[in-house]
Design a protein around this motif. Sequence first.
Motif, PDB file in Angstrom:
ATOM      1  N   VAL A  60       0.835  -1.208   0.000  1.00  0.00           N
ATOM      2  CA  VAL A  60       0.000   0.000   0.000  1.00  0.00           C
ATOM      3  C   VAL A  60       0.867   1.255   0.000  1.00  0.00           C
ATOM      4  O   VAL A  60       0.603   2.211  -0.747  1.00  0.00           O
ATOM      5  N   LEU A  61       1.912   1.270   0.815  1.00  0.00           N
ATOM      6  CA  LEU A  61       2.773   2.449   0.875  1.00  0.00           C
ATOM      7  C   LEU A  61       3.479   2.699  -0.452  1.00  0.00           C
ATOM      8  O   LEU A  61       3.615   3.849  -0.884  1.00  0.00           O
ATOM      9  N   ALA A  62       3.932   1.634  -1.112  1.00  0.00           N
ATOM     10  CA  ALA A  62       4.618   1.802  -2.392  1.00  0.00           C
ATOM     11  C   ALA A  62       3.672   2.346  -3.452  1.00  0.00           C
ATOM     12  O   ALA A  62       4.025   3.256  -4.215  1.00  0.00           O
ATOM     13  N   VAL A  63       2.464   1.805  -3.515  1.00  0.00           N
ATOM     14  CA  VAL A  63       1.504   2.237  -4.531  1.00  0.00           C
ATOM     15  C   VAL A  63       0.989   3.638  -4.223  1.00  0.00           C
ATOM     16  O   VAL A  63       0.849   4.473  -5.131  1.00  0.00           O
ATOM     17  N   GLU A  64       0.707   3.923  -2.955  1.00  0.00           N
ATOM     18  CA  GLU A  64       0.243   5.263  -2.607  1.00  0.00           C
ATOM     19  C   GLU A  64       1.306   6.301  -2.932  1.00  0.00           C
ATOM     20  O   GLU A  64       1.005   7.394  -3.434  1.00  0.00           O
ATOM     21  N   GLY A  65       2.558   5.971  -2.671  1.00  0.00           N
ATOM     22  CA  GLY A  65       3.640   6.891  -3.005  1.00  0.00           C
ATOM     23  C   GLY A  65       3.717   7.159  -4.493  1.00  0.00           C
ATOM     24  O   GLY A  65       3.940   8.301  -4.924  1.00  0.00           O
ATOM     25  N   ALA A  66       3.518   6.120  -5.306  1.00  0.00           N
ATOM     26  CA  ALA A  66       3.537   6.299  -6.760  1.00  0.00           C
ATOM     27  C   ALA A  66       2.367   7.172  -7.214  1.00  0.00           C
ATOM     28  O   ALA A  66       2.522   8.035  -8.089  1.00  0.00           O
ATOM     29  N   LEU A  67       1.209   6.959  -6.613  1.00  0.00           N
ATOM     30  CA  LEU A  67       0.042   7.759  -6.991  1.00  0.00           C
ATOM     31  C   LEU A  67       0.227   9.229  -6.612  1.00  0.00           C
ATOM     32  O   LEU A  67      -0.142  10.133  -7.374  1.00  0.00           O
ATOM     33  N   ARG A  68       0.806   9.476  -5.453  1.00  0.00           N
ATOM     34  CA  ARG A  68       1.011  10.860  -5.016  1.00  0.00           C
ATOM     35  C   ARG A  68       2.101  11.545  -5.827  1.00  0.00           C
ATOM     36  O   ARG A  68       2.090  12.765  -6.002  1.00  0.00           O
ATOM     37  N   THR A  69       3.047  10.786  -6.342  1.00  0.00           N
ATOM     38  CA  THR A  69       4.114  11.365  -7.150  1.00  0.00           C
ATOM     39  C   THR A  69       3.559  12.017  -8.409  1.00  0.00           C
ATOM     40  O   THR A  69       3.990  13.101  -8.819  1.00  0.00           O
ATOM     41  N   HIS A  70       2.599  11.365  -9.036  1.00  0.00           N
ATOM     42  CA  HIS A  70       2.027  11.883 -10.285  1.00  0.00           C
ATOM     43  C   HIS A  70       0.927  12.908 -10.041  1.00  0.00           C
ATOM     44  O   HIS A  70       0.526  13.622 -10.981  1.00  0.00           O
ATOM     45  N   GLY A  71       0.419  12.967  -8.801  1.00  0.00           N
ATOM     46  CA  GLY A  71      -0.605  13.958  -8.509  1.00  0.00           C
ATOM     47  C   GLY A  71      -1.938  13.630  -9.178  1.00  0.00           C
ATOM     48  O   GLY A  71      -2.156  12.531  -9.703  1.00  0.00           O
ATOM     49  N   THR A  72      -2.823  14.609  -9.170  1.00  0.00           N
ATOM     50  CA  THR A  72      -4.176  14.399  -9.698  1.00  0.00           C
ATOM     51  C   THR A  72      -4.417  15.125 -11.023  1.00  0.00           C
ATOM     52  O   THR A  72      -5.546  15.124 -11.518  1.00  0.00           O
ATOM     53  N   SER A  73      -3.388  15.738 -11.604  1.00  0.00           N
ATOM     54  CA  SER A  73      -3.606  16.544 -12.811  1.00  0.00           C
ATOM     55  C   SER A  73      -4.126  15.696 -13.968  1.00  0.00           C
ATOM     56  O   SER A  73      -5.041  16.119 -14.692  1.00  0.00           O
ATOM     57  N   TYR A  74      -3.571  14.505 -14.145  1.00  0.00           N
ATOM     58  CA  TYR A  74      -4.044  13.649 -15.236  1.00  0.00           C
ATOM     59  C   TYR A  74      -5.472  13.186 -14.992  1.00  0.00           C
ATOM     60  O   TYR A  74      -6.263  13.044 -15.943  1.00  0.00           O
ATOM     61  N   ASP A  75      -5.815  12.926 -13.743  1.00  0.00           N
ATOM     62  CA  ASP A  75      -7.190  12.540 -13.421  1.00  0.00           C
ATOM     63  C   ASP A  75      -8.165  13.675 -13.760  1.00  0.00           C
ATOM     64  O   ASP A  75      -9.264  13.433 -14.276  1.00  0.00           O
ATOM     65  N   VAL A  76      -7.744  14.906 -13.468  1.00  0.00           N
ATOM     66  CA  VAL A  76      -8.610  16.052 -13.758  1.00  0.00           C
ATOM     67  C   VAL A  76      -8.800  16.211 -15.264  1.00  0.00           C
ATOM     68  O   VAL A  76      -9.916  16.467 -15.738  1.00  0.00           O
ATOM     69  N   THR A  98     -11.230   6.507 -15.406  1.00  0.00           N
ATOM     70  CA  THR A  98      -9.973   7.205 -15.154  1.00  0.00           C
ATOM     71  C   THR A  98      -8.991   6.305 -14.412  1.00  0.00           C
ATOM     72  O   THR A  98      -7.795   6.290 -14.717  1.00  0.00           O
ATOM     73  N   PHE A  99      -9.504   5.543 -13.451  1.00  0.00           N
ATOM     74  CA  PHE A  99      -8.637   4.631 -12.701  1.00  0.00           C
ATOM     75  C   PHE A  99      -8.025   3.580 -13.624  1.00  0.00           C
ATOM     76  O   PHE A  99      -6.813   3.319 -13.561  1.00  0.00           O
ATOM     77  N   ARG A 100      -8.845   3.009 -14.488  1.00  0.00           N
ATOM     78  CA  ARG A 100      -8.358   1.929 -15.355  1.00  0.00           C
ATOM     79  C   ARG A 100      -7.434   2.436 -16.448  1.00  0.00           C
ATOM     80  O   ARG A 100      -6.401   1.810 -16.744  1.00  0.00           O
ATOM     81  N   ARG A 101      -7.786   3.568 -17.045  1.00  0.00           N
ATOM     82  CA  ARG A 101      -7.086   4.027 -18.247  1.00  0.00           C
ATOM     83  C   ARG A 101      -5.956   5.014 -17.969  1.00  0.00           C
ATOM     84  O   ARG A 101      -5.049   5.164 -18.800  1.00  0.00           O
ATOM     85  N   VAL A 102      -5.996   5.684 -16.824  1.00  0.00           N
ATOM     86  CA  VAL A 102      -5.015   6.736 -16.541  1.00  0.00           C
ATOM     87  C   VAL A 102      -4.219   6.434 -15.266  1.00  0.00           C
ATOM     88  O   VAL A 102      -2.995   6.321 -15.294  1.00  0.00           O
ATOM     89  N   THR A 103      -4.935   6.313 -14.146  1.00  0.00           N
ATOM     90  CA  THR A 103      -4.263   6.194 -12.856  1.00  0.00           C
ATOM     91  C   THR A 103      -3.440   4.919 -12.750  1.00  0.00           C
ATOM     92  O   THR A 103      -2.270   4.942 -12.334  1.00  0.00           O
ATOM     93  N   LEU A 104      -4.043   3.805 -13.110  1.00  0.00           N
ATOM     94  CA  LEU A 104      -3.366   2.516 -12.960  1.00  0.00           C
ATOM     95  C   LEU A 104      -2.094   2.412 -13.793  1.00  0.00           C
ATOM     96  O   LEU A 104      -1.053   1.980 -13.278  1.00  0.00           O
ATOM     97  N   PRO A 105      -2.117   2.808 -15.083  1.00  0.00           N
ATOM     98  CA  PRO A 105      -0.863   2.750 -15.855  1.00  0.00           C
ATOM     99  C   PRO A 105       0.237   3.642 -15.278  1.00  0.00           C
ATOM    100  O   PRO A 105       1.414   3.253 -15.289  1.00  0.00           O
ATOM    101  N   LEU A 106      -0.123   4.832 -14.776  1.00  0.00           N
ATOM    102  CA  LEU A 106       0.888   5.708 -14.190  1.00  0.00           C
ATOM    103  C   LEU A 106       1.480   5.120 -12.911  1.00  0.00           C
ATOM    104  O   LEU A 106       2.649   5.342 -12.594  1.00  0.00           O
ATOM    105  N   ALA A 107       0.666   4.376 -12.179  1.00  0.00           N
ATOM    106  CA  ALA A 107       1.120   3.802 -10.908  1.00  0.00           C
ATOM    107  C   ALA A 107       1.792   2.451 -11.086  1.00  0.00           C
ATOM    108  O   ALA A 107       2.200   1.842 -10.094  1.00  0.00           O
TER     109      ALA A 107
END
Length: 260
Positions: free
Chosen positions: A146-162, A174-183
């Motif tokens: 969880v810590l590794a994945v959360e850190g990866a998600l926070r690194t990229h921020g929410t700009s792509y999600d927006v 958005t989770f499937r097509r954007v967030t998950l590949p970035l993480a």
Amino acid sequence: MSGPRLGRAPAVLLVPAAVAVALLVVPLATLVLDTPWATLPQHLGSEVVREALAITTISSLLTVVACLVLGTPLAWLLARVAFRGRRVVRALVLVPLVLPPVVAGVALVTALGRRGLIGEHLPFSIPYTTAGVVLAHTFVSLPFFVLAVEGALRTHGTSYDVVAATLGADRWTTFRRVTLPLALPGILAGSALAWARSLGEFGATITFAGNYPGTTQTMPSLIYVALSSDPEVARTLSLILLALSVGVLVLLRERWVTPQ
């Protein structure tokens, strides 16, 4: 252009640093040198060792799957959703990181044991089964993932999600097509860490699942038993886990080492 020279490192720093390196390296080196290489195939071919290897392999892989299924949504929730009590949830996720493994096993027994708060109401028994091994491993490995994945998600921020939301994508898309590949790098790193933690788990496993050959006896449990009866087997199995641990470090080198 190089910066100013800082001079030689002081001995007051070099000496304890050298002692620290020796403290970490010498025991591992002696393990490699003291392992009976000639009898290695014989030890690996014994039935007890093969059973422990099989249980360790299966349980560690199932632990990674459980971490992927449960930990990825949890990491996303902590990184992307602002809700009341998020800090408390994150703190609770971190508890198994600092909890003594035996205490983790006792906690599992009180909750899911045959007379546990939840376990006594289940139509099946979890302790002292291979499923109990996987559950114990997941309990102690999930925070690393969880810590590794959360850190990866926070690194990229929410700009792509927006951006995805402005284009009409809902949160699941958005989770499937954007967030998950970035993480994905964080997910791979978290999976490797969870797998390595599962391979080395001992305290929670032996407390909650026991140490039954062919059912719940993993490599660390077998090493513990063999250390008093057959030290050569213990050293051989320890070398295997050492090699796997080094392999995990190699897989994670890009995450921990920054090129200069």
